[in-house]
Scaffold this motif. Structure first.
Motif, short mmCIF file in Angstrom:
data_model
loop_
_atom_site.label_atom_id
_atom_site.label_comp_id
_atom_site.label_asym_id
_atom_site.label_seq_id
_atom_site.Cartn_x
_atom_site.Cartn_y
_atom_site.Cartn_z
N ARG A 155 0.83 -1.20 0.00
CA ARG A 155 0.00 0.00 0.00
C ARG A 155 0.87 1.26 0.00
O ARG A 155 1.81 1.36 0.78
CB ARG A 155 -0.92 -0.01 1.22
N HIS A 156 0.49 2.21 -0.86
CA HIS A 156 1.20 3.48 -0.98
C HIS A 156 0.20 4.59 -1.31
O HIS A 156 -0.97 4.33 -1.62
CB HIS A 156 2.26 3.41 -2.09
N VAL A 157 0.70 5.82 -1.27
CA VAL A 157 -0.05 6.98 -1.74
C VAL A 157 0.70 7.58 -2.92
O VAL A 157 1.91 7.82 -2.84
CB VAL A 157 -0.23 8.04 -0.64
N VAL A 158 -0.02 7.78 -4.02
CA VAL A 158 0.49 8.55 -5.15
C VAL A 158 -0.03 9.96 -4.97
O VAL A 158 -1.24 10.19 -4.91
CB VAL A 158 0.01 7.96 -6.49
N PHE A 159 0.89 10.91 -4.86
CA PHE A 159 0.53 12.32 -4.66
C PHE A 159 0.91 13.08 -5.91
O PHE A 159 2.07 13.02 -6.36
CB PHE A 159 1.27 12.88 -3.45
N ALA A 160 -0.05 13.77 -6.50
CA ALA A 160 0.20 14.51 -7.74
C ALA A 160 -0.17 15.98 -7.56
O ALA A 160 -1.15 16.31 -6.88
CB ALA A 160 -0.59 13.91 -8.89
N ILE A 161 0.64 16.83 -8.16
CA ILE A 161 0.36 18.27 -8.24
C ILE A 161 0.23 18.63 -9.71
O ILE A 161 1.13 18.36 -10.51
CB ILE A 161 1.48 19.11 -7.60
N TRP A 162 -0.89 19.21 -10.04
CA TRP A 162 -1.16 19.62 -11.42
C TRP A 162 -1.24 21.14 -11.45
O TRP A 162 -2.03 21.74 -10.74
CB TRP A 162 -2.45 18.96 -11.89
N LEU A 163 -0.37 21.76 -12.23
CA LEU A 163 -0.39 23.21 -12.39
C LEU A 163 -1.12 23.54 -13.68
O LEU A 163 -0.67 23.19 -14.78
CB LEU A 163 1.03 23.77 -12.44
N ALA A 164 -2.27 24.20 -13.55
CA ALA A 164 -3.05 24.59 -14.72
C ALA A 164 -2.29 25.59 -15.57
O ALA A 164 -1.45 26.34 -15.06
CB ALA A 164 -4.39 25.17 -14.28
N ALA A 165 -2.59 25.61 -16.87
CA ALA A 165 -1.81 26.42 -17.80
C ALA A 165 -2.29 27.86 -17.89
O ALA A 165 -1.54 28.74 -18.29
CB ALA A 165 -1.84 25.78 -19.19
N HIS A 166 -3.53 28.13 -17.50
CA HIS A 166 -4.08 29.46 -17.76
C HIS A 166 -3.71 30.49 -16.70
O HIS A 166 -3.79 31.69 -16.93
CB HIS A 166 -5.61 29.38 -17.90
N LYS A 167 -3.31 30.01 -15.48
CA LYS A 167 -2.86 30.92 -14.43
C LYS A 167 -2.19 30.08 -13.36
O LYS A 167 -2.17 28.85 -13.43
CB LYS A 167 -4.02 31.73 -13.86
N ASP A 168 -1.63 30.75 -12.35
CA ASP A 168 -0.94 30.03 -11.28
C ASP A 168 -1.98 29.42 -10.35
O ASP A 168 -2.28 29.93 -9.27
CB ASP A 168 -0.02 30.99 -10.52
N GLU A 169 -2.54 28.30 -10.79
CA GLU A 169 -3.57 27.58 -10.04
C GLU A 169 -3.15 26.11 -9.98
O GLU A 169 -3.08 25.44 -11.00
CB GLU A 169 -4.92 27.72 -10.74
N SER A 170 -2.85 25.65 -8.78
CA SER A 170 -2.32 24.30 -8.61
C SER A 170 -3.34 23.42 -7.89
O SER A 170 -4.07 23.87 -7.01
CB SER A 170 -1.00 24.32 -7.83
N TYR A 171 -3.35 22.15 -8.28
CA TYR A 171 -4.30 21.15 -7.76
C TYR A 171 -3.52 20.05 -7.06
O TYR A 171 -2.44 19.66 -7.51
CB TYR A 171 -5.13 20.57 -8.90
N TYR A 172 -4.11 19.50 -5.99
CA TYR A 172 -3.43 18.53 -5.12
C TYR A 172 -4.28 17.27 -5.02
O TYR A 172 -5.46 17.35 -4.70
CB TYR A 172 -3.20 19.17 -3.74
N MET A 173 -3.64 16.11 -5.27
CA MET A 173 -4.41 14.89 -5.43
C MET A 173 -3.71 13.70 -4.78
O MET A 173 -2.58 13.38 -5.15
CB MET A 173 -4.62 14.63 -6.92
N CYS A 174 -4.36 13.09 -3.81
CA CYS A 174 -3.84 11.89 -3.16
C CYS A 174 -4.63 10.68 -3.62
O CYS A 174 -5.86 10.64 -3.47
CB CYS A 174 -3.97 12.01 -1.65
N SER A 175 -3.93 9.70 -4.16
CA SER A 175 -4.55 8.46 -4.63
C SER A 175 -3.94 7.29 -3.86
O SER A 175 -2.71 7.16 -3.81
CB SER A 175 -4.32 8.27 -6.12
N ASP A 176 -4.79 6.44 -3.31
CA ASP A 176 -4.31 5.27 -2.60
C ASP A 176 -4.19 4.10 -3.57
O ASP A 176 -5.11 3.82 -4.34
CB ASP A 176 -5.29 4.93 -1.47
N VAL A 177 -3.06 3.41 -3.50
CA VAL A 177 -2.79 2.31 -4.42
C VAL A 177 -2.19 1.14 -3.65
O VAL A 177 -1.62 1.30 -2.58
CB VAL A 177 -1.84 2.72 -5.57
N ILE A 178 -2.31 -0.02 -4.25
CA ILE A 178 -1.62 -1.22 -3.78
C ILE A 178 -0.82 -1.74 -4.97
O ILE A 178 -1.39 -2.09 -6.01
CB ILE A 178 -2.59 -2.29 -3.27
N PHE A 179 0.50 -1.74 -4.82
CA PHE A 179 1.34 -2.23 -5.90
C PHE A 179 1.49 -3.74 -5.78
O PHE A 179 1.79 -4.28 -4.72
CB PHE A 179 2.72 -1.56 -5.86
N GLU A 180 1.27 -4.40 -6.91
CA GLU A 180 1.34 -5.87 -6.95
C GLU A 180 2.80 -6.33 -6.91
O GLU A 180 3.68 -5.66 -7.37
CB GLU A 180 0.66 -6.37 -8.21
#
Length: 218
Positions: A193-218
């Motif tokens: 079990r792990h967490v994949v954490f992603a930051i997405w920076l939108a292109a139209h302005k300095d607006e960043s998104y934060y996303m935690c996804s839980d995964v189980i690696f086989e």
């Protein structure tokens, strides 16, 4: 008075959910999206229960989502808005440890529950997988940064901090297109079990998104 009490009895729970979602998103024009594969915690709760959010079975079948719906149901209707403006790329300085999944308690703490460690439902993934961000109002992306927790981190009991993460990749830019932004991710020799954490920076302005996804690696 809750919206469902104002509707005829013949209106289904699904219809109520749709009306609530439409009314909420209509007032949130800046909302974009989230990681949909593997699903972020907030998107996963909406995807699994948005059409049946009053089902008492959620408490036993999906206890972390049940807590999230009780804490603030607006978080799920706004699954696409875990964002901040004006961070300037200084993510570690602006987002404190223990608050990564909520974007530093953005939007007055609406997403705070998603910082809580616990048995969030996890997607089973191979160690080489494709990460997908879905952008509802396509503006493109300057980049997506993808982190994965280090081996030994326990998302069931430990809040997520920056020292728990390894930066795996930073993508190039994406045009708006159809609002589907994908990148290949290599988790190395991680297992379990792990967490994949992603930051997405939108292109139209300095607006960043934060996303935690839980995964189980086989």
């Amino acid at each position: 008075m809750p919206l469902q009490h104002l509707l005829p009895r013949a209106v289904t729970t699904s219809a109520v959910a749709g009306l609530l979602l439409a009314s909420t998103l209509a007032g949130d024009a800046n909302a974009h999206g989230s990681t949909t594969d593997p699903p972020s915690r907030v998107y996963g709760c909406f995807d699994r229960w948005g059409s049946n959010f009053q089902d008492p079975a959620m408490e036993e079948q999906d206890p972390m989502c049940w807590q999230a719906w009780q804490a603030d149901d607006k978080a799920m209707w706004n699954w696409n808005a875990v964002n901040r403006e004006g961070v300037g790329g200084e993510y570690e300085a602006v987002i404190p440890d223990g608050q990564l999944c909520s974007g530093g308690l953005t939007h007055e703490g609406r997403y705070a529950i998603f910082d809580e460690p616990g048995p969030w439902q996890a997607a089973t993934k191979p160690r080489q997988f494709t990460l997908t961000v879905t952008d509802r109002v396509p503006h493109g992306a300057d980049y997506i940064r993808v982190y994965i927790t280090k081996q030994g981190y326990d998302p069931i009991t430990q809040p997520l901090g920056w020292d728990d993460l390894e930066l795996i990749t930073t993508t190039g830019s994406y045009p708006p297109g159809d609002g589907i932004y994908q990148t290949e991710v290599d988790a190395g020799d991680r297992t379990g079990r792990h967490v994949v954490f992603a930051i997405w920076l939108a292109a139209h302005k300095d607006e960043s998104y934060y996303m935690c996804s839980d995964v189980i690696f086989e």
